[in-house]
Design an enzyme around this catalytic site. Structure first.
Site, PDB file in Angstrom:
ATOM      1  N   GLY A 131      15.686  73.464  31.239  1.00  0.00           N
ATOM      2  CA  GLY A 131      15.639  74.024  29.895  1.00  0.00           C
ATOM      3  C   GLY A 131      15.660  75.532  29.811  1.00  0.00           C
TER       4      GLY A 131
ATOM      5  N   TRP B 176      17.948  78.013  30.419  1.00  0.00           N
ATOM      6  CA  TRP B 176      19.016  78.743  29.733  1.00  0.00           C
ATOM      7  C   TRP B 176      18.971  78.484  28.229  1.00  0.00           C
ATOM      8  CZ3 TRP B 176      24.345  79.435  32.525  1.00  0.00           C
ATOM      9  CH2 TRP B 176      24.140  80.170  33.700  1.00  0.00           C
TER      10      TRP B 176
ATOM     11  N   ASP C 177      21.607  67.077  29.184  1.00  0.00           N
ATOM     12  CA  ASP C 177      21.406  66.777  30.601  1.00  0.00           C
ATOM     13  C   ASP C 177      20.987  65.323  30.724  1.00  0.00           C
ATOM     14  OD1 ASP C 177      20.413  66.806  33.440  1.00  0.00           O
ATOM     15  OD2 ASP C 177      20.730  68.953  33.186  1.00  0.00           O
TER      16      ASP C 177
ATOM     17  N   ASP D 221      24.409  61.996  30.063  1.00  0.00           N
ATOM     18  CA  ASP D 221      25.318  62.619  31.023  1.00  0.00           C
ATOM     19  C   ASP D 221      26.474  63.267  30.272  1.00  0.00           C
ATOM     20  OD1 ASP D 221      27.091  63.237  33.113  1.00  0.00           O
ATOM     21  OD2 ASP D 221      26.512  61.467  34.270  1.00  0.00           O
TER      22      ASP D 221
ATOM     23  N   ASP E 147      25.263  75.602  33.771  1.00  0.00           N
ATOM     24  CA  ASP E 147      24.698  75.829  35.102  1.00  0.00           C
ATOM     25  C   ASP E 147      24.742  74.527  35.895  1.00  0.00           C
ATOM     26  OD1 ASP E 147      23.713  77.625  36.934  1.00  0.00           O
ATOM     27  OD2 ASP E 147      21.622  77.316  36.404  1.00  0.00           O
TER      28      ASP E 147
ATOM     29  N   LYS F 255      28.665  78.013  36.293  1.00  0.00           N
ATOM     30  CA  LYS F 255      28.390  78.142  37.716  1.00  0.00           C
ATOM     31  C   LYS F 255      29.549  77.578  38.529  1.00  0.00           C
ATOM     32  CE  LYS F 255      24.530  76.200  39.368  1.00  0.00           C
ATOM     33  NZ  LYS F 255      23.565  77.197  39.920  1.00  0.00           N
TER      34      LYS F 255
END
Length: 240
Positions: A92, A94, A115, A131, A155, A195
């Site tokens: 959590g 970001w 997530d 997902d 990320d 990322k």
């Protein structure tokens, strides 16, 4: 698909030199038959990481908070009133940073995170426990946000196998999926941050981003460990 870190706080707290330092070095003793050497080294590094200590002091959910803070300090991505989508939001951090900087509240949420791992509630953040790779996830994100986002941040990283090339390929795939989503939903002039891992197989992803955004480059914030192959791709000013 969980995020390797959490964030929160004002737009210019933390910064490059914000991790602080300590003269106390914690050593993890090896007990025969209990801890693998690689796990022991990881735990020792974690316990002695100044960003880990500072994240606890500052109330951030993990050290990765400072990655977003440092990137934002340099590029000024987050602004008051923006709408943000956070992919791979656990734990959590970001979302936490984004909500504070853009002024998101429970009454007027402007940040949506997703997530498959559970994320404890955050003020001003709508959290979807599913997902991102599920077919219905993109539409659920857009329904929850209620408008096109100004910024998509990711990320996400695939669970590591220990095989560097395999890990790189799996994470690049997540980057590609995130990028496809970003270019399909961003407002013109919006930004995308994701990322990735060093490994040299991002050519198609880079080509897509360079076609769709006016500026694309790699970023390695100071909070990203020097020995890590982790990098971030920042694509700015979506052409629409």
């Amino acid at each position: 698909m969980s995020k390797a870190g959490g964030n929160k706080g004002g737009s210019r707290t933390g910064g490059r030199g914000g991790a602080g330092s300590s003269n106390l070095h914690v050593r993890v003793k090896k007990k025969a038959g209990t801890t693998k050497e690689s796990s022991r080294r990881w735990l020792e590094r974690h316990l002695n990481d100044p960003y880990v200590h500072k994240s606890r002091q500052d109330g951030y959910r993990s050290r990765a908070a400072y990655k977003l803070i440092e990137i934002n300090d340099r590029y000024n991505l987050l602004k008051k009133g923006q709408k943000i989508i956070d992919l791979g939001a656990a734990p959590g951090g970001w979302s936490q940073i984004a909500a504070r900087i853009v002024g998101s509240t429970d009454e007027n949420p402007q940040v949506v995170g997703i997530d498959y791992l559970h994320v404890d509630p955050l003020p001003g953040v709508i959290l979807l426990e599913m997902d991102f790779l599920d077919d219905e996830a993109p539409q659920k994100l857009m329904d929850a946000l209620g408008d096109k986002p100004d910024l998509v941040i990711s990320d996400m990283a695939a669970p590591t196998t220990g095989h560097r090339r395999t890990d790189h390929l799996r994470t690049v795939h997540l980057c590609e999926v995130a990028a496809d989503f970003a270019v399909s939903v961003l407002k013109p002039g919006g930004h995308f941050l994701t990322k990735t891992f060093q490994g040299g197989t991002e050519n198609e992803l880079l080509a897509l981003l360079k076609q769709k955004f006016r500026s694309v480059h790699h970023v390695k914030p100071p909070a990203s460990r020097a020995e890590s192959v982790e990098l971030y791709l920042l694509a700015r000013d979506f052409k629409g």
